[in-house]
Scaffold this motif. Structure first.
Motif, PDB file in Angstrom:
ATOM      1  N   ILE A   1     -31.674  22.388 -19.763  1.00 56.85           N
ATOM      2  CA  ILE A   1     -33.127  22.326 -19.928  1.00 56.85           C
ATOM      3  C   ILE A   1     -33.461  23.172 -21.144  1.00 56.85           C
ATOM      4  O   ILE A   1     -33.296  24.391 -21.126  1.00 56.85           O
ATOM      5  N   GLU A   2     -33.906  22.493 -22.192  1.00 55.72           N
ATOM      6  CA  GLU A   2     -34.120  23.158 -23.476  1.00 55.72           C
ATOM      7  C   GLU A   2     -35.231  24.202 -23.416  1.00 55.72           C
ATOM      8  O   GLU A   2     -35.083  25.300 -23.944  1.00 55.72           O
ATOM      9  N   LYS A   3     -36.346  23.865 -22.777  1.00 53.70           N
ATOM     10  CA  LYS A   3     -37.495  24.776 -22.701  1.00 53.70           C
ATOM     11  C   LYS A   3     -37.844  25.008 -21.239  1.00 53.70           C
ATOM     12  O   LYS A   3     -38.689  24.308 -20.678  1.00 53.70           O
ATOM     13  N   PRO A   4     -37.202  25.985 -20.610  1.00 48.78           N
ATOM     14  CA  PRO A   4     -37.409  26.175 -19.168  1.00 48.78           C
ATOM     15  C   PRO A   4     -38.855  26.476 -18.783  1.00 48.78           C
ATOM     16  O   PRO A   4     -39.334  25.994 -17.765  1.00 48.78           O
ATOM     17  N   ARG A   5     -39.585  27.230 -19.598  1.00 43.81           N
ATOM     18  CA  ARG A   5     -40.978  27.547 -19.252  1.00 43.81           C
ATOM     19  C   ARG A   5     -41.821  26.278 -19.187  1.00 43.81           C
ATOM     20  O   ARG A   5     -42.576  26.060 -18.235  1.00 43.81           O
ATOM     21  N   SER A   6     -41.679  25.420 -20.176  1.00 46.48           N
ATOM     22  CA  SER A   6     -42.421  24.157 -20.180  1.00 46.48           C
ATOM     23  C   SER A   6     -41.985  23.269 -19.034  1.00 46.48           C
ATOM     24  O   SER A   6     -42.811  22.627 -18.378  1.00 46.48           O
ATOM     25  N   TRP A   7     -40.686  23.227 -18.783  1.00 45.32           N
ATOM     26  CA  TRP A   7     -40.163  22.409 -17.686  1.00 45.32           C
ATOM     27  C   TRP A   7     -40.722  22.898 -16.353  1.00 45.32           C
ATOM     28  O   TRP A   7     -41.162  22.097 -15.520  1.00 45.32           O
ATOM     29  N   LEU A   8     -40.726  24.209 -16.148  1.00 48.73           N
ATOM     30  CA  LEU A   8     -41.259  24.780 -14.903  1.00 48.73           C
ATOM     31  C   LEU A   8     -42.748  24.484 -14.759  1.00 48.73           C
ATOM     32  O   LEU A   8     -43.219  24.155 -13.661  1.00 48.73           O
ATOM     33  N   CYS A   9     -43.485  24.590 -15.847  1.00 47.97           N
ATOM     34  CA  CYS A   9     -44.920  24.278 -15.786  1.00 47.97           C
ATOM     35  C   CYS A   9     -45.152  22.818 -15.431  1.00 47.97           C
ATOM     36  O   CYS A   9     -46.065  22.498 -14.664  1.00 47.97           O
ATOM     37  N   SER A  10     -44.336  21.926 -15.952  1.00 44.55           N
ATOM     38  CA  SER A  10     -44.510  20.511 -15.618  1.00 44.55           C
ATOM     39  C   SER A  10     -44.226  20.269 -14.136  1.00 44.55           C
ATOM     40  O   SER A  10     -44.896  19.455 -13.497  1.00 44.55           O
ATOM     41  N   VAL A  11     -43.267  20.996 -13.563  1.00 41.18           N
ATOM     42  CA  VAL A  11     -43.002  20.887 -12.123  1.00 41.18           C
ATOM     43  C   VAL A  11     -44.229  21.366 -11.342  1.00 41.18           C
ATOM     44  O   VAL A  11     -44.670  20.713 -10.395  1.00 41.18           O
ATOM     45  N   VAL A  12     -44.798  22.492 -11.750  1.00 44.94           N
ATOM     46  CA  VAL A  12     -45.986  23.028 -11.076  1.00 44.94           C
ATOM     47  C   VAL A  12     -47.156  22.050 -11.210  1.00 44.94           C
ATOM     48  O   VAL A  12     -47.881  21.804 -10.237  1.00 44.94           O
ATOM     49  N   ILE A  13     -47.346  21.487 -12.383  1.00 37.14           N
ATOM     50  CA  ILE A  13     -48.430  20.522 -12.591  1.00 37.14           C
ATOM     51  C   ILE A  13     -48.261  19.329 -11.657  1.00 37.14           C
ATOM     52  O   ILE A  13     -49.221  18.886 -11.014  1.00 37.14           O
ATOM     53  N   ASN A  14     -47.059  18.807 -11.572  1.00 33.99           N
ATOM     54  CA  ASN A  14     -46.818  17.661 -10.687  1.00 33.99           C
ATOM     55  C   ASN A  14     -47.063  18.023  -9.224  1.00 33.99           C
ATOM     56  O   ASN A  14     -47.641  17.240  -8.467  1.00 33.99           O
TER      57      ASN A  14
ATOM     58  N   GLU B   1     -46.605  22.031 -26.996  1.00 30.51           N
ATOM     59  CA  GLU B   1     -46.218  22.205 -25.592  1.00 30.51           C
ATOM     60  C   GLU B   1     -47.190  21.475 -24.656  1.00 30.51           C
ATOM     61  O   GLU B   1     -46.771  20.827 -23.696  1.00 30.51           O
ATOM     62  N   MET B   2     -48.486  21.588 -24.959  1.00 38.98           N
ATOM     63  CA  MET B   2     -49.476  20.899 -24.125  1.00 38.98           C
ATOM     64  C   MET B   2     -49.272  19.385 -24.179  1.00 38.98           C
ATOM     65  O   MET B   2     -49.362  18.711 -23.156  1.00 38.98           O
ATOM     66  N   ALA B   3     -49.002  18.879 -25.362  1.00 40.34           N
ATOM     67  CA  ALA B   3     -48.776  17.438 -25.519  1.00 40.34           C
ATOM     68  C   ALA B   3     -47.572  16.986 -24.693  1.00 40.34           C
ATOM     69  O   ALA B   3     -47.623  15.965 -24.006  1.00 40.34           O
ATOM     70  N   ALA B   4     -46.510  17.757 -24.736  1.00 39.15           N
ATOM     71  CA  ALA B   4     -45.306  17.400 -23.984  1.00 39.15           C
ATOM     72  C   ALA B   4     -45.562  17.456 -22.476  1.00 39.15           C
ATOM     73  O   ALA B   4     -45.146  16.558 -21.734  1.00 39.15           O
ATOM     74  N   LEU B   5     -46.239  18.497 -22.019  1.00 35.30           N
ATOM     75  CA  LEU B   5     -46.502  18.648 -20.583  1.00 35.30           C
ATOM     76  C   LEU B   5     -47.420  17.558 -20.042  1.00 35.30           C
ATOM     77  O   LEU B   5     -47.258  17.102 -18.919  1.00 35.30           O
ATOM     78  N   LEU B   6     -48.404  17.151 -20.856  1.00 34.22           N
ATOM     79  CA  LEU B   6     -49.373  16.154 -20.397  1.00 34.22           C
ATOM     80  C   LEU B   6     -49.036  14.745 -20.868  1.00 34.22           C
ATOM     81  O   LEU B   6     -49.818  13.820 -20.653  1.00 34.22           O
ATOM     82  N   LYS B   7     -47.898  14.618 -21.531  1.00 35.19           N
ATOM     83  CA  LYS B   7     -47.428  13.320 -22.022  1.00 35.19           C
ATOM     84  C   LYS B   7     -48.512  12.619 -22.871  1.00 35.19           C
ATOM     85  O   LYS B   7     -48.917  11.499 -22.612  1.00 35.19           O
TER      86      LYS B   7
END
Length: 164
Positions: A49-62, A128-134
């Motif tokens: 996982i290249e960016k763990p903080r972003s990945w973790l936030c996306s899990v929380v968002i979901n 980062e926001m763009a990636a998290l919110l697709k």
């Protein structure tokens, strides 16, 4: 990737983000724990996982989206059974009026607006926001300014005495 290092480095941010989404300490802890549990298994399965903080936030968002939608359906169902009685919980005592007003308005904004505003306040970059919110990175700025405008307009309309 060392799970312990990632956990120590990012847990406070992930918990804070989850708390701001949920406004509930217990739910925030559950969301953060679930996100780190998923990360642990991803690392254990040798996934990078290249960016763990972003990945973790996306899990929380979901998780938040799933829980929010579940609660919304539950409230709608209970209202239909109980003659449209207001079953929503009162805000926690001790929250000042402005914070409660902002939280109430945020809950009525579209989901992407809510999440985008919280990510922005937490200091995420547009990328980062763009990636998290697709969404397209070039659209983040305009979408964010529209989200801020919707929040401001709703606050002034509903709580004009607090925001004049």
């Amino acid at each position: 990737m060392n799970f312990d290092l990632v956990y120590r480095k990012h847990y406070p941010d992930i918990y804070r983000f989850a708390f701001r989404l949920t406004q509930n300490e217990s739910a925030a802890k559950d969301f953060a724990q679930e996100a780190f549990t998923k990360l642990y298994f991803e690392i254990h399965n040798s996934k990078f996982i290249e960016k763990p903080r972003s990945w973790l936030c996306s899990v929380v968002i979901n998780q938040y989206k799933n829980e929010f939608n579940k609660q919304k359906r539950k409230i709608q169902f209970q209202k239909s059974l109980n003659g449209h009685r207001n079953l929503e919980a009162e805000p926690e005592t001790g929250i000042n009026e402005i914070r409660r007003a902002v939280y109430e308005i945020l809950q009525n904004l579209p989901e992407n607006d809510r999440i985008l505003l919280m990510l922005y306040q937490d200091g995420y970059s547009y990328k980062e926001m763009a990636a998290l919110l697709k969404m397209n990175e070039n659209s983040v700025g305009k979408t964010l300014s529209r989200s801020i405008a919707r929040l401001t307009k709703a606050l002034k309309k509903e709580y004009h005495e607090l925001f004049e």
